[in-house]
Design an enzyme around this catalytic site. Structure first.
Site, short mmCIF file in Angstrom:
data_model
loop_
_atom_site.label_atom_id
_atom_site.label_comp_id
_atom_site.label_asym_id
_atom_site.label_seq_id
_atom_site.Cartn_x
_atom_site.Cartn_y
_atom_site.Cartn_z
N LYS A 49 0.74 -1.21 -0.06
CA LYS A 49 0.01 0.00 0.00
C LYS A 49 0.84 1.31 -0.02
CE LYS A 49 -3.86 -2.34 2.53
NZ LYS A 49 -4.22 -2.91 3.68
N GLN A 93 -4.44 -1.43 9.69
CA GLN A 93 -4.51 -2.89 9.28
C GLN A 93 -5.00 -3.70 10.35
OE1 GLN A 93 -3.16 -3.32 6.18
NE2 GLN A 93 -3.83 -5.50 6.49
N ASP A 116 -11.27 3.02 4.72
CA ASP A 116 -11.67 1.36 4.35
C ASP A 116 -13.25 1.37 4.41
OD1 ASP A 116 -9.81 -0.35 3.70
OD2 ASP A 116 -9.06 -0.87 5.63
#
Ligand code: NAP
Length: 284
Positions: A49, A93, A116
């Site tokens: 990422k 994460q 997200d």
């Protein structure tokens, strides 16, 4: 024989357009990824990422915290990023160590920086048929693939295997919002094959190699394989028996090279979209 949906090509095109758009953006879009602990798979995801964000010229930071970090320290870090004007997008994460309360942590992220789409504000927006700030990366990538290949969703029977917060649930709700008739299947579903055989669009997100075999699909089905598994020889594979199902499907995504590249692509698009939303918010 099915059309093989080329996620690598579609993602490359989207990222190229994004690079053309962001090159003159000032300040650059800012993405912060928080990683807790040393999970090897998480480390690989986070570094890819960061690499992609850096290639696009983003202000890309990775906050590495030790496995032993306390809940209050992590919450304080998120608060700092919420207040940081150079950061438009925050991603924590997953998975987190067991002593940390995932829900409290997600709820700490300002919904306008929730890249997200995990925050209940944004999740609720999708659930009520409204628009979140940005859509979750993997389902968003899948919708972009369907659109790219002109695959109609309205009125179709979409079967989603999997009900996780990251893929299955939002995927099903997004397809419903696009006027598909949606069935969600999971590990307790009885007669899975009877249901999948009625699917016009089949989204497989169970994380089980060879879960979907050719006798479980009808001719002409559109198959999207989200699964990322290792087969007995250690090769990356999806949830679908690709070589057999491909013969019956009209469209199918391969693994690798299907959904995977679209997920990271959506993360970059979402970061830019949040940058724009926050800019408008500030000056409106
Ligand atoms: P997850 O949280 O483990 O959820 C899996 C879902 O599949 C659960 O809802 C589970 O049901 C259901 N399931 C498991 N076995 C099943 C079976 N035999 N029959 C029917 N349903 C079954 O996984 P996830 O995070 O959603 O990820 C799913 C897969 O997609 C994984 O392989 C993951 O690596 C991959 N993935 C890929 C990308 C990408 O970008 N390509 C992104 C995210 C995830 P229960 O709810 O009843 O347990």
């Amino acid at each position: 024989m099915a059309v093989i949906i080329d996620g690598k090509k579609v993602a490359k095109e989207i990222l190229q357009n994004l690079a053309d758009e962001t090159v003159f953006m000032s300040p650059a879009p800012g993405l912060a990824v928080i990683i807790v602990g040393d999970d090897p798979a998480s480390k690989i995801y986070v570094s890819s990422k960061k690499k992609k964000a850096s290639e696009l010229g983003f202000n890309s930071i990775v906050v590495e915290l030790p496995e032993s970090v306390s809940q209050s320290e992590l919450l304080a870090k998120i608060e700092e990023l919420n207040d940081d004007e150079k950061i438009n997008a925050i991603l924590v994460q997953m998975p987190l160590p067991k002593h940390l309360d995932k829900n409290t942590i997600i709820e700490k992220i300002n919904p306008i920086k929730d890249v997200d789409c995990f925050h209940p504000y944004n999740v609720g927006k999708i659930a009520t048929g409204d628009k979140p700030y940005v859509y979750p990366c993997t389902p968003k990538g899948i919708i972009r693939l369907l659109e790219y290949y002109d695959i109609a969703v309205e009125g179709k029977h979409a079967v989603v295997i999997g009900r996780s917060n990251i893929v299955g649930r939002p995927m099903a709700q997004m397809l419903l919002n696009m006027n598909a008739t949606v069935t969600i299947c999971h590990s307790r579903t009885k007669n899975l094959a009877d249901i999948t055989r009625t699917a016009d669009i089949l989204i497989c997100a169970a994380g089980k190699a060879n879960l979907v075999t050719s006798d479980m699909v009808k001719d002409g089905v559109v198959v999207v394989d989200v699964g990322m598994n290792r087969n007995s020889s250690g090769k990356l594979c999806g949830d679908v028996d690709f070589s057999a199902v491909e013969k019956k499907a009209s469209y199918i995504t391969p693994v690798p090279g299907g959904v995977g590249p679209m997920t990271i692509c959506s993360l970059m698009v979402n970061t830019v979209d949040l940058h724009k939303i926050q800019k408008n918010d500030k000056y409106s």
